[in-house]
Design an enzyme around this catalytic site. Structure first.
Site, PDB file in Angstrom:
ATOM      1  N   ASP A  30       0.712  -1.432  -0.503  1.00 50.01           N
ATOM      2  CA  ASP A  30       0.536  -0.080   0.032  1.00 50.01           C
ATOM      3  C   ASP A  30       0.908   0.944   0.148  1.00 50.01           C
ATOM      4  O   ASP A  30       2.045   1.088   1.147  1.00 50.01           O
ATOM      5  CB  ASP A  30      -0.580   0.027   0.945  1.00 50.01           C
ATOM      6  CG  ASP A  30      -2.536   0.471   1.123  1.00 50.01           C
ATOM      7  OD1 ASP A  30      -3.305   0.619   0.409  1.00 50.01           O
ATOM      8  OD2 ASP A  30      -2.011   2.078   0.913  1.00 50.01           O
ATOM      9  N   GLU A 155     -18.095  -6.670   2.447  1.00 50.12           N
ATOM     10  CA  GLU A 155     -18.364  -6.834   3.899  1.00 50.12           C
ATOM     11  C   GLU A 155     -19.101  -7.378   4.713  1.00 50.12           C
ATOM     12  O   GLU A 155     -19.955  -7.274   4.855  1.00 50.12           O
ATOM     13  CB  GLU A 155     -17.750  -5.451   4.100  1.00 50.12           C
ATOM     14  CG  GLU A 155     -17.395  -4.116   3.235  1.00 50.12           C
ATOM     15  CD  GLU A 155     -16.864  -3.243   2.961  1.00 50.12           C
ATOM     16  OE1 GLU A 155     -17.487  -2.508   4.416  1.00 50.12           O
ATOM     17  OE2 GLU A 155     -16.299  -2.429   1.936  1.00 50.12           O
ATOM     18  N   LYS A 207     -19.752  -7.725 -13.414  1.00 50.62           N
ATOM     19  CA  LYS A 207     -19.598  -7.559 -11.510  1.00 50.62           C
ATOM     20  C   LYS A 207     -20.084  -5.847 -11.689  1.00 50.62           C
ATOM     21  O   LYS A 207     -21.068  -6.206 -10.673  1.00 50.62           O
ATOM     22  CB  LYS A 207     -17.846  -6.750 -11.679  1.00 50.62           C
ATOM     23  CG  LYS A 207     -17.447  -6.250 -10.045  1.00 50.62           C
ATOM     24  CD  LYS A 207     -18.002  -7.211  -9.212  1.00 50.62           C
ATOM     25  CE  LYS A 207     -17.884  -6.230  -7.874  1.00 50.62           C
ATOM     26  NZ  LYS A 207     -18.573  -6.966  -6.840  1.00 50.62           N
ATOM     27  N   ASN A 211     -24.017  -6.370  -9.293  1.00 54.59           N
ATOM     28  CA  ASN A 211     -24.148  -5.346  -8.868  1.00 54.59           C
ATOM     29  C   ASN A 211     -25.566  -4.516  -9.408  1.00 54.59           C
ATOM     30  O   ASN A 211     -26.358  -3.823  -8.234  1.00 54.59           O
ATOM     31  CB  ASN A 211     -22.971  -3.974  -8.273  1.00 54.59           C
ATOM     32  CG  ASN A 211     -21.942  -4.982  -6.871  1.00 54.59           C
ATOM     33  OD1 ASN A 211     -22.356  -5.679  -6.892  1.00 54.59           O
ATOM     34  ND2 ASN A 211     -20.737  -4.037  -6.436  1.00 54.59           N
ATOM     35  N   CYS A 263     -20.178  -0.253  -2.823  1.00 50.46           N
ATOM     36  CA  CYS A 263     -19.929  -0.449  -4.178  1.00 50.46           C
ATOM     37  C   CYS A 263     -21.130   0.206  -5.020  1.00 50.46           C
ATOM     38  O   CYS A 263     -21.196   0.163  -6.019  1.00 50.46           O
ATOM     39  CB  CYS A 263     -19.546  -2.038  -3.606  1.00 50.46           C
ATOM     40  SG  CYS A 263     -17.680  -2.495  -3.655  1.00 50.46           S
ATOM     41  N   LYS A 324     -24.250  -0.753   6.858  1.00 48.97           N
ATOM     42  CA  LYS A 324     -24.615  -2.319   7.129  1.00 48.97           C
ATOM     43  C   LYS A 324     -23.488  -2.778   8.370  1.00 48.97           C
ATOM     44  O   LYS A 324     -22.852  -1.968   8.848  1.00 48.97           O
ATOM     45  CB  LYS A 324     -24.387  -2.943   5.976  1.00 48.97           C
ATOM     46  CG  LYS A 324     -23.030  -3.975   6.059  1.00 48.97           C
ATOM     47  CD  LYS A 324     -23.080  -5.442   4.712  1.00 48.97           C
ATOM     48  CE  LYS A 324     -22.256  -5.233   4.119  1.00 48.97           C
ATOM     49  NZ  LYS A 324     -22.076  -6.581   3.070  1.00 48.97           N
TER      50      LYS A 324
HETATM   51  N1  LIG Z   1     -15.258  -3.330  -0.578  1.00 48.47           N
HETATM   52  C1  LIG Z   1     -16.049  -3.972  -0.988  1.00 48.47           C
HETATM   53  O1  LIG Z   1     -16.702  -4.863  -0.341  1.00 48.47           O
HETATM   54  C2  LIG Z   1     -15.400  -5.134  -2.307  1.00 48.47           C
HETATM   55  C3  LIG Z   1     -16.004  -5.978  -2.778  1.00 48.47           C
HETATM   56  C4  LIG Z   1     -15.769  -5.980  -3.694  1.00 48.47           C
HETATM   57  C5  LIG Z   1     -14.799  -5.144  -5.257  1.00 48.47           C
HETATM   58  N2  LIG Z   1     -14.525  -3.939  -4.308  1.00 48.47           N
HETATM   59  C6  LIG Z   1     -13.818  -3.134  -5.442  1.00 48.47           C
HETATM   60  O2  LIG Z   1     -12.694  -3.580  -4.861  1.00 48.47           O
HETATM   61  C7  LIG Z   1     -11.517  -1.758  -5.347  1.00 48.47           C
HETATM   62  C8  LIG Z   1     -11.089  -1.669  -3.506  1.00 48.47           C
HETATM   63  O3  LIG Z   1     -11.956  -1.557  -3.021  1.00 48.47           O
HETATM   64  P1  LIG Z   1     -11.994  -1.169  -1.087  1.00 48.47           P
HETATM   65  O4  LIG Z   1     -13.144  -1.343  -1.192  1.00 48.47           O
HETATM   66  O5  LIG Z   1     -11.425  -2.556  -1.140  1.00 48.47           O
HETATM   67  O6  LIG Z   1     -10.581  -0.098  -1.646  1.00 48.47           O
HETATM   68  P2  LIG Z   1      -9.953   0.811  -0.216  1.00 48.47           P
HETATM   69  O7  LIG Z   1     -10.094   1.773  -0.385  1.00 48.47           O
HETATM   70  O8  LIG Z   1     -10.904  -0.103   1.036  1.00 48.47           O
HETATM   71  O9  LIG Z   1      -9.267   0.189  -0.478  1.00 48.47           O
HETATM   72  C9  LIG Z   1      -7.863   0.543  -1.329  1.00 48.47           C
HETATM   73  C10 LIG Z   1      -6.184   0.678  -1.117  1.00 48.47           C
HETATM   74  O10 LIG Z   1      -5.384   0.749  -2.236  1.00 48.47           O
HETATM   75  C11 LIG Z   1      -4.407   1.561  -1.918  1.00 48.47           C
HETATM   76  N3  LIG Z   1      -3.965   2.093  -2.564  1.00 48.47           N
HETATM   77  C12 LIG Z   1      -3.693   3.462  -4.136  1.00 48.47           C
HETATM   78  N4  LIG Z   1      -3.340   3.824  -4.736  1.00 48.47           N
HETATM   79  C13 LIG Z   1      -2.552   2.604  -4.732  1.00 48.47           C
HETATM   80  C14 LIG Z   1      -1.507   2.231  -5.360  1.00 48.47           C
HETATM   81  N5  LIG Z   1      -0.578   3.014  -5.892  1.00 48.47           N
HETATM   82  N6  LIG Z   1      -0.266   1.753  -4.569  1.00 48.47           N
HETATM   83  C15 LIG Z   1      -0.519   1.379  -3.162  1.00 48.47           C
HETATM   84  N7  LIG Z   1      -1.806   1.047  -2.873  1.00 48.47           N
HETATM   85  C16 LIG Z   1      -2.643   2.030  -2.892  1.00 48.47           C
HETATM   86  C17 LIG Z   1      -4.552   2.856  -0.982  1.00 48.47           C
HETATM   87  O11 LIG Z   1      -4.025   3.642   0.557  1.00 48.47           O
HETATM   88  C18 LIG Z   1      -5.875   2.527  -0.305  1.00 48.47           C
HETATM   89  O12 LIG Z   1      -5.392   1.774   1.317  1.00 48.47           O
HETATM   90  C19 LIG Z   1     -13.039  -1.181  -5.711  1.00 48.47           C
HETATM   91  O13 LIG Z   1     -12.726  -1.042  -7.398  1.00 48.47           O
HETATM   92  C20 LIG Z   1     -14.360  -1.210  -4.895  1.00 48.47           C
HETATM   93  O14 LIG Z   1     -15.085  -1.309  -5.789  1.00 48.47           O
HETATM   94  C21 LIG Z   1     -14.515  -3.943  -3.367  1.00 48.47           C
END
Ligand SMILES: NC(=O)c1ccc[n+]([C@@H]2O[C@H](COP(=O)([O-])OP(=O)(O)OC[C@H]3O[C@@H](n4cnc5c(N)ncnc54)[C@H](O)[C@@H]3O)[C@@H](O)[C@H]2O)c1
Length: 432
Positions: A30, A155, A207, A211, A263, A324
């Site tokens: 990260d 989540e 995907k 959703n 999402c 939620k």
């Molecule tokens: N949260 C969910 O329930 C969920 C479920 C399915 C899909 N998604 C998808 O997955 C993706 C991520 O979602 P999330 O909720 O995990 O996001 P998040 O915001 O919790 O995490 C993303 C992370 O990426 C890091 N990041 C950004 N740019 C970076 C870089 N250049 N190098 C390293 N790290 C970097 C950020 O610091 C952050 O910690 C999104 O596209 C989301 O739509 C999320």
């Protein structure tokens, strides 16, 4: 296998921890130094049941590592998962893909031998083509393969969903890559998960279509609830009555507040934007977005009605503020649109959430966090059950609320209307 998760958020951290638990060597990367340092010290940045134990165990076993060094982590890995955020752009409905493309540029600097690059982030159709273009500026196409492997975890149930997914979608037409990924996912497919190989573009759209469909189900039942409220029908009867039809299914048919989270709101908008680009009008999804955006105002109107428009100085308690239960995620939670309006109208707001105080409300003087349920509800004129945490399912309101004239607005239909009537509590719910 040697894996690297880029982006250690809800998706990257959960999948990284689970893949390491299946015996792979995983580096979670990260750009947030603080997050990575905390993880190395055993501090988990998100609330997700079971995650702390899984991270601690695999970090100790040295199968799970954390780093801020993207290039070094990519060099050490064979399979690279892009798990960064894809929020809605400031203006319009499009997904902001800057984080994904920045990562693609970084990846292109570190490829010395064959790598599989997987997009787990939710990205619009053709993003994989774009990632491939970006990397091929620096690297020959023989040295990498770009795959779409969308993530479906929820989540609050993320670990269970990782180990027991309904399906694993792999969007690639590259045979060798598909075989490697089949191997990677064998521990899950042997437990019954279906492995589906599609084109990359199809995987990307699956995907969004999933959703959007789920958001449509929620919005549909929410609108039915509006009708039930007018004609003295209980929405629960409708949900059961239609849900037993196998073609419909009973899940995602519980009426409540506007859907939120990280999402559905952004993905429904992004798929509309994608369709616009391809000159296709997704009228159903457009209506879903509009209906959901109106829902928080509708919920507020119910609050105003319950309090007979006298909001000033009223003690309003929110039980739960996340979108939620079983998550600390506040993104697009309906509490973010309800609490500021009530605060502006002069209400005194107390809230309790099992995942603690929220930064989002610190700027409001008349919004106060209480450390426990009893404290939060003590002086309430109105208690709003906003989130369906188990903690809220057995409260003795009669005993714990001092103001004897209090009302309850149960946005999750947790309590029985009849029991509330019997206790002579002024109780309002959804679709009733
Ligand atoms: N949260 C969910 O329930 C969920 C479920 C399915 C899909 N998604 C998808 O997955 C993706 C991520 O979602 P999330 O909720 O995990 O996001 P998040 O915001 O919790 O995490 C993303 C992370 O990426 C890091 N990041 C950004 N740019 C970076 C870089 N250049 N190098 C390293 N790290 C970097 C950020 O610091 C952050 O910690 C999104 O596209 C989301 O739509 C999320």
């Amino acid at each position: 296998m040697k894996l690297c998760m880029i982006g250690t958020g809800y998706v990257g951290l959960v999948s990284g921890a689970c893949f390491s638990d299946l015996g792979n060597d995983v580096i979670c990367v990260d750009k947030d130094l603080n997050k990575i340092q905390n993880l190395k010290n055993g501090i988990i940045p998100i609330y997700e049941p079971g995650l702390e134990e899984l991270v601690t165990k695999n970090y100790k076993n040295n199968r799970l590592n954390f780093s801020t060094n993207l290039n070094d982590s990519i060099s050490k890995s064979d399979i690279i998962f892009i798990c960064v955020g894809t929020p809605t752009k400031k203006n319009g409905n499009d997904a902001d893909l800057s984080q994904v493309y920045n990562v693609a540029k970084e990846i292109s600097k570190s490829i010395k031998k064959f790598k599989i690059i997987i997009t787990k982030s939710t990205v619009p159709v053709t993003t994989g083509d774009e990632i491939e273009k970006i990397i091929s500026i620096k690297v020959s196409k023989n040295f990498f393969s770009v795959v779409s492997n969308p993530e479906f975890l929820r989540e609050g149930e993320a670990i269970r969903d990782f180990y027991k997914p309904d399906r694993i979608i792999i969007g690639t037409s590259h045979k060798k890559t598909n075989n490697i990924l089949k191997n990677l996912y064998t521990p899950l497919t042997t437990r019954g998960a279906k492995y589906i190989n599609t084109s990359r573009r199809a995987a990307e759209l699956i995907k969004y279509a999933s959703n959007a469909f789920l958001a449509t189900k929620i919005t549909f039942i929410n609108e039915m609830a509006n009708l039930c409220e007018k004609i003295n029908i209980n929405i629960e009867d409708i949900s059961i009555g239609i849900g037993l039809d196998k073609r419909i299914g009973s899940r995602f048919l519980r009426a409540g507040p506007a859907y939120g989270g990280s999402c559905f709101p952004k993905d429904t908008k992004a798929v509309i934007a994608t369709a616009n680009k391809f000159k296709t009008n997704l009228t159903v999804i457009k209506s879903v977005v509009e209906s959901n955006e109106n829902r928080s105002s509708l919920m507020l109107k119910r609050v105003f009605d319950i309090l007979k428009n006298k909001i000033k100085n009223k003690n309003i308690c929110f039980l739960g503020v996340t979108f939620k239960a079983n998550t600390d995620d506040m993104r697009d939670s309906s509490s973010l649109s309800m609490i500021p309006v009530l605060s502006k109208k002069g209400a005194k707001i107390n809230y309790f959430d099992p995942t603690g105080e929220k930064l989002e409300f610190k700027k409001y003087k008349n919004v106060v966090y209480s450390n426990n349920i009893k404290e939060a509800i003590k002086n309430s004129d109105l208690i709003i059950i906003h989130t369906e945490w188990n903690d809220f399912k057995n409260i003795n309101f009669k005993k714990d609320v001092m103001n004897k004239k209090f009302s309850i607005f149960d946005m999750r239909n947790i309590y029985s209307v009849n029991k509330m009537k019997y206790q002579k509590i002024k109780y309002f719910s959804i679709g009733n």
